[in-house]
Write a protein that holds these residues in place. Structure first.
Motif, short mmCIF file in Angstrom:
data_model
loop_
_atom_site.label_atom_id
_atom_site.label_comp_id
_atom_site.label_asym_id
_atom_site.label_seq_id
_atom_site.Cartn_x
_atom_site.Cartn_y
_atom_site.Cartn_z
N VAL A 1 0.86 -1.19 0.00
CA VAL A 1 0.00 0.00 0.00
C VAL A 1 0.89 1.24 0.00
O VAL A 1 1.83 1.34 0.79
N ARG A 2 0.58 2.17 -0.90
CA ARG A 2 1.37 3.39 -0.98
C ARG A 2 0.47 4.61 -0.82
O ARG A 2 -0.49 4.80 -1.58
N PHE A 3 0.78 5.44 0.17
CA PHE A 3 0.09 6.70 0.36
C PHE A 3 0.82 7.77 -0.46
O PHE A 3 2.03 7.95 -0.30
N VAL A 4 0.09 8.44 -1.32
CA VAL A 4 0.70 9.38 -2.26
C VAL A 4 0.10 10.77 -2.10
O VAL A 4 -1.13 10.94 -2.22
N GLU A 5 0.94 11.75 -1.83
CA GLU A 5 0.47 13.12 -1.71
C GLU A 5 -0.17 13.57 -3.01
O GLU A 5 0.41 13.43 -4.09
N GLY A 6 -1.40 14.08 -2.93
CA GLY A 6 -2.09 14.58 -4.10
C GLY A 6 -2.77 13.52 -4.93
O GLY A 6 -3.21 13.79 -6.05
N ALA A 7 -2.88 12.30 -4.40
CA ALA A 7 -3.51 11.21 -5.15
C ALA A 7 -4.20 10.25 -4.20
O ALA A 7 -4.07 10.35 -2.98
N ASP A 8 -4.97 9.31 -4.76
CA ASP A 8 -5.61 8.29 -3.95
C ASP A 8 -4.56 7.30 -3.43
O ASP A 8 -3.42 7.28 -3.89
N ILE A 9 -4.98 6.48 -2.50
CA ILE A 9 -4.10 5.45 -1.94
C ILE A 9 -3.96 4.32 -2.95
O ILE A 9 -4.94 3.86 -3.53
N VAL B 1 -7.69 -8.68 -4.55
CA VAL B 1 -7.89 -7.27 -4.86
C VAL B 1 -6.85 -6.73 -5.83
O VAL B 1 -7.11 -5.80 -6.60
N VAL B 2 -5.65 -7.32 -5.85
CA VAL B 2 -4.59 -6.79 -6.72
C VAL B 2 -4.96 -6.95 -8.20
O VAL B 2 -4.43 -6.23 -9.05
N ASP B 3 -5.86 -7.88 -8.50
CA ASP B 3 -6.24 -8.09 -9.88
C ASP B 3 -7.22 -7.04 -10.39
O ASP B 3 -7.60 -7.03 -11.57
N LYS B 4 -7.62 -6.13 -9.50
CA LYS B 4 -8.44 -4.99 -9.91
C LYS B 4 -7.57 -3.83 -10.39
O LYS B 4 -8.08 -2.81 -10.85
N ALA B 5 -6.27 -3.98 -10.28
CA ALA B 5 -5.34 -2.91 -10.62
C ALA B 5 -5.43 -2.54 -12.10
O ALA B 5 -5.37 -3.41 -12.97
N LYS B 6 -5.54 -1.25 -12.37
CA LYS B 6 -5.59 -0.76 -13.74
C LYS B 6 -4.26 -1.04 -14.43
O LYS B 6 -3.20 -0.68 -13.93
N SER C 1 -1.79 -0.46 -10.30
CA SER C 1 -2.32 -0.22 -8.96
C SER C 1 -3.83 -0.07 -8.98
O SER C 1 -4.41 0.37 -9.98
N TYR C 2 -4.45 -0.46 -7.87
CA TYR C 2 -5.88 -0.26 -7.65
C TYR C 2 -5.98 0.84 -6.62
O TYR C 2 -5.51 0.70 -5.49
N ASP C 3 -6.55 1.98 -7.01
CA ASP C 3 -6.54 3.16 -6.15
C ASP C 3 -7.85 3.29 -5.37
O ASP C 3 -8.94 3.15 -5.94
N VAL C 4 -7.72 3.56 -4.08
CA VAL C 4 -8.88 3.66 -3.20
C VAL C 4 -8.79 4.90 -2.32
O VAL C 4 -7.71 5.47 -2.12
N GLN D 1 -10.24 -2.72 1.81
CA GLN D 1 -10.04 -3.59 0.65
C GLN D 1 -8.58 -4.03 0.53
O GLN D 1 -8.27 -4.96 -0.22
N ALA D 2 -7.70 -3.35 1.24
CA ALA D 2 -6.27 -3.67 1.18
C ALA D 2 -5.88 -4.78 2.15
O ALA D 2 -4.72 -5.17 2.21
#
Length: 326
Positions: free
Chosen positions: A207-215, A238-243, A247-250, A257-258
């Motif tokens: 899981v990556r927390f990104v400034e200015g974006a979804d998780i 859940v990883v198979d939902k990744a675009k 990544s699958y952004d939430v 879901q993570a």
């Protein structure tokens, strides 16, 4: 931050084979079979296949400039200290997992996405390493400064890219040793986790927390995912939902879901602006099975996500083993 990659990556054995083939076929058409190359201005050169076509580069470049973190990792891994490199968006400049003595003296030529062409030219490089996705728009300008070797992408195809870097740097034999050492290290970690079956039964999320974006919940087609796959670790559905597999952004409201057997998480940017603080303090986060079981581990973003290379991978393998055997 690494762009969403699309290329397929070869396994370590395939990379080793490709390294050998690339090395054997990399000399100019007038080269002899003993590995000697044709001369241009008195300097030996050979041809390297790149995303921009086959280009002629020095057999043993002396003044290398790298424009991204993967290329910097490759060069230093292969014992080549660049004369210049870009820095990432981090406050520390060069990524913190790189030893200070290895990056000391490397000239900063600007931020990764906006390199200073004048500063690069001033270093009089004989080789520039980067990728098309990062600097394809400035290829013509870079090529006027020095032979510029571009891979198509970054991140997921890091092993294939390493072979291109090794060939361009004239370090194919050294690269083969690096790959063999990595394979051995991977096997040692898998064994430490209890073997292939036990590793596969342990589902891991990044899981990556990104400034200015979804998780971001990382999918299967990115740098860190290839390392998990090499070790043989399982991944939750859940990883198979990744675009595009990336990544699958939430939002923080969907962080549950993570959940997985084990969660590693990193942060890019400010902890509050990236929503890290509010998320890890939420009830949804605290109620996840991994959190309750004490199987959540914060990791350095500069190493696990931004590093992209064999030196970074070695350190990640060590951390994986240490955390998963606690």
């Amino acid at each position: 931050m690494p762009a969403s990659p699309r290329l397929l990556v070869a396994g370590s054995l395939a990379v080793t084979a490709a390294l050998t083939l690339t090395s054997c076929g990399s000399s100019d058409s007038g080269s002899e079979s003993d590995g000697s190359a044709s001369s241009s201005g008195g300097d030996k050169t050979h041809m390297v296949a790149t995303a921009m076509g086959n280009i002629k580069v020095p057999v043993a470049p002396k003044r290398v400039v790298v424009l991204d973190s993967a290329e910097l990792d490759s060069a230093l891994t292969l014992g080549v200290k660049p004369v210049g490199a870009t820095h990432t968006g981090t406050e520390s400049g060069y990524l913190s997992y790189l030893p200070e003595e290895k990056v000391a003296g490397i000239e900063d030529v600007g931020e990764m996405m906006t390199p200073n062409l004048e500063a690069i030219a001033g270093l009089k490089p004989d080789l520039i390493l980067t990728s098309k996705i990062r600097h394809g728009d400035t290829y013509d300008e870079l090529a006027k400064i020095a032979p510029t070797v571009m891979t198509e992408n970054t991140g997921y195809p890091w092993k294939e890219n390493f072979q291109v870097h090794a060939n361009a740097l004239g370090k194919v034999p050294a690269a083969e040793k690096v790959i063999a050492a990595y394979d051995t290290h991977v096997g040692e970690v898998t064994e430490a986790l209890g073997g292939k079956e036990k590793a596969a039964a342990t589902e891991v999320n990044i899981v990556r927390f990104v400034e200015g974006a979804d998780i971001r919940i990382y999918g299967r087609q990115n740098y860190i995912a290839t390392i998990l796959a090499d070790v043989g670790l399982g991944r939750p559905a859940v990883v198979d939902k990744a675009k595009d597999g990336f990544s699958y952004d939430v939002s923080p409201e969907k962080i549950d879901q993570a959940d997985a057997d084990v969660i590693f998480h990193s942060t890019y940017g400010d902890a509050e602006k990236s929503k890290e603080k509010q998320t890890v303090g939420s009830g949804l986060w605290k109620n996840m099975a991994a959190v309750k079981d004490g199987k959540v581990f914060p990791v350095e973003d500069e190493l696990w996500v931004q590093g992209i290379g064999y030196s970074a991978a070695g350190k990640i393998l060590d951390e994986l083993q240490a955390d998963l055997t606690k």
